[in-house]
Design a protein around this motif. Structure first.
Motif, short mmCIF file in Angstrom:
data_model
loop_
_atom_site.label_atom_id
_atom_site.label_comp_id
_atom_site.label_asym_id
_atom_site.label_seq_id
_atom_site.Cartn_x
_atom_site.Cartn_y
_atom_site.Cartn_z
N CYS A 227 -16.53 -12.62 -23.09
CA CYS A 227 -16.85 -13.50 -22.02
C CYS A 227 -18.23 -13.01 -21.60
O CYS A 227 -19.10 -13.73 -21.25
CB CYS A 227 -15.89 -13.21 -20.83
SG CYS A 227 -16.03 -14.18 -19.39
N ARG B 1 -13.91 -10.10 -15.77
CA ARG B 1 -12.54 -10.05 -16.20
C ARG B 1 -11.67 -11.06 -15.61
O ARG B 1 -10.59 -11.51 -16.50
CB ARG B 1 -11.83 -8.77 -15.69
CG ARG B 1 -12.39 -7.35 -16.15
CD ARG B 1 -11.40 -6.13 -15.74
NE ARG B 1 -12.12 -4.88 -16.27
CZ ARG B 1 -11.96 -4.34 -17.28
NH1 ARG B 1 -11.01 -4.96 -18.24
NH2 ARG B 1 -12.61 -3.21 -17.48
N GLU B 2 -11.75 -11.50 -14.48
CA GLU B 2 -11.00 -12.68 -14.04
C GLU B 2 -11.42 -14.05 -14.79
O GLU B 2 -10.60 -14.46 -15.34
CB GLU B 2 -11.51 -13.18 -12.82
CG GLU B 2 -11.15 -12.00 -11.60
CD GLU B 2 -11.64 -12.38 -10.21
OE1 GLU B 2 -11.06 -11.85 -9.40
OE2 GLU B 2 -12.79 -13.07 -9.91
N ALA C 49 -12.49 -13.97 -18.04
CA ALA C 49 -11.88 -14.00 -19.30
C ALA C 49 -10.26 -14.13 -19.45
O ALA C 49 -9.72 -14.75 -20.43
CB ALA C 49 -12.12 -12.30 -19.85
N ALA C 50 -9.72 -13.50 -18.34
CA ALA C 50 -8.22 -13.74 -18.28
C ALA C 50 -7.90 -15.32 -18.16
O ALA C 50 -6.83 -15.55 -19.00
CB ALA C 50 -7.37 -12.92 -17.14
N GLU C 51 -8.50 -15.96 -17.32
CA GLU C 51 -8.42 -17.22 -17.18
C GLU C 51 -8.57 -18.09 -18.63
O GLU C 51 -7.82 -19.02 -18.84
CB GLU C 51 -9.07 -18.11 -16.01
CG GLU C 51 -8.70 -19.32 -15.73
CD GLU C 51 -9.67 -19.90 -14.43
OE1 GLU C 51 -9.76 -21.00 -14.55
OE2 GLU C 51 -9.92 -19.04 -13.48
N LEU C 52 -9.39 -17.64 -19.29
CA LEU C 52 -9.74 -18.43 -20.56
C LEU C 52 -8.90 -17.98 -21.75
O LEU C 52 -9.04 -18.53 -22.75
CB LEU C 52 -11.13 -18.33 -20.60
CG LEU C 52 -12.29 -18.97 -19.70
CD1 LEU C 52 -13.61 -18.86 -20.07
CD2 LEU C 52 -11.86 -20.60 -19.76
N GLY C 53 -8.33 -16.58 -21.52
CA GLY C 53 -7.56 -16.06 -22.58
C GLY C 53 -8.41 -15.55 -23.75
O GLY C 53 -8.18 -15.57 -24.89
N ILE C 54 -9.59 -14.94 -23.32
CA ILE C 54 -10.31 -14.16 -24.14
C ILE C 54 -10.71 -12.74 -23.68
O ILE C 54 -10.48 -12.49 -22.82
CB ILE C 54 -11.87 -15.00 -24.28
CG1 ILE C 54 -12.62 -15.05 -23.02
CG2 ILE C 54 -11.60 -16.47 -24.83
CD1 ILE C 54 -13.85 -15.62 -22.81
#
Length: 151
Positions: free
Chosen positions: A34, A21-22, A24-29
């Motif tokens: 992810c 989740r971390e 994915a959130a950082e990459l905007g996906i």
């Protein structure tokens, strides 16, 4: 490998304990995207495992050396057997079969120079060794993030 795979590879090498989740959130996906991308990196063999980095000083192995070894006879069966033997030694960090004046370079870590001397002398007793030399490592830097080379 595209930019997303490369970014995930970099993130995992810097901290493999990050949650899906971390990242994915950082990459905007989406987290599912992810997860699927990481699974793909593992399936393709790009990611071969996850490991904890250990401080050699903290486990009383602060003396490192590179041991150069030349074998006799230079036969693959002798080399393979010797390589397996050295990799089983607890002092061995890495083993390299190389070309040039020697056949192997063994990267070892021991408590002190006395322990290094004992290791080199024990190895030197093996019949397949024609020559052995050691070089103490004063400083060791290792790249922790390895990325694909762009052409």
């Amino acid at each position: 490998m595209d930019e997303l795979d490369t970014a995930l590879l970099r993130m995992l090498q810097n901290d493999a304990r990050r949650t899906n989740r971390e990242m994915a959130a950082e990459l905007g996906i989406a987290p599912s995207t992810c997860l699927e991308r990481i699974r793909g990196l593992r399936d393709r063999g790009v990611i071969s495992g996850y490991h904890a980095a250990v401080d050699l000083k903290a486990i009383d192995r602060s003396t490192q050396a590179i041991i150069s070894i030349k074998l006799r006879p230079q036969a693959m069966a002798v080399a393979t057997s010797f390589e397996a033997y050295v990799m089983e030694l607890p002092q061995t960090l890495a083993m390299f079969m190389v070309s040039g004046g020697v056949d192997f370079l063994a990267h070892v870590a021991v408590k002190d120079t006395e322990a290094l001397r004992d290791l080199v002398l024990a190895l030197a007793k093996r019949q397949e060794i024609a020559d052995i030399r050691s070089s103490v490592v004063f400083e060791h830097q290792r790249r922790t993030t390895i990325m694909p080379l762009t052409s």
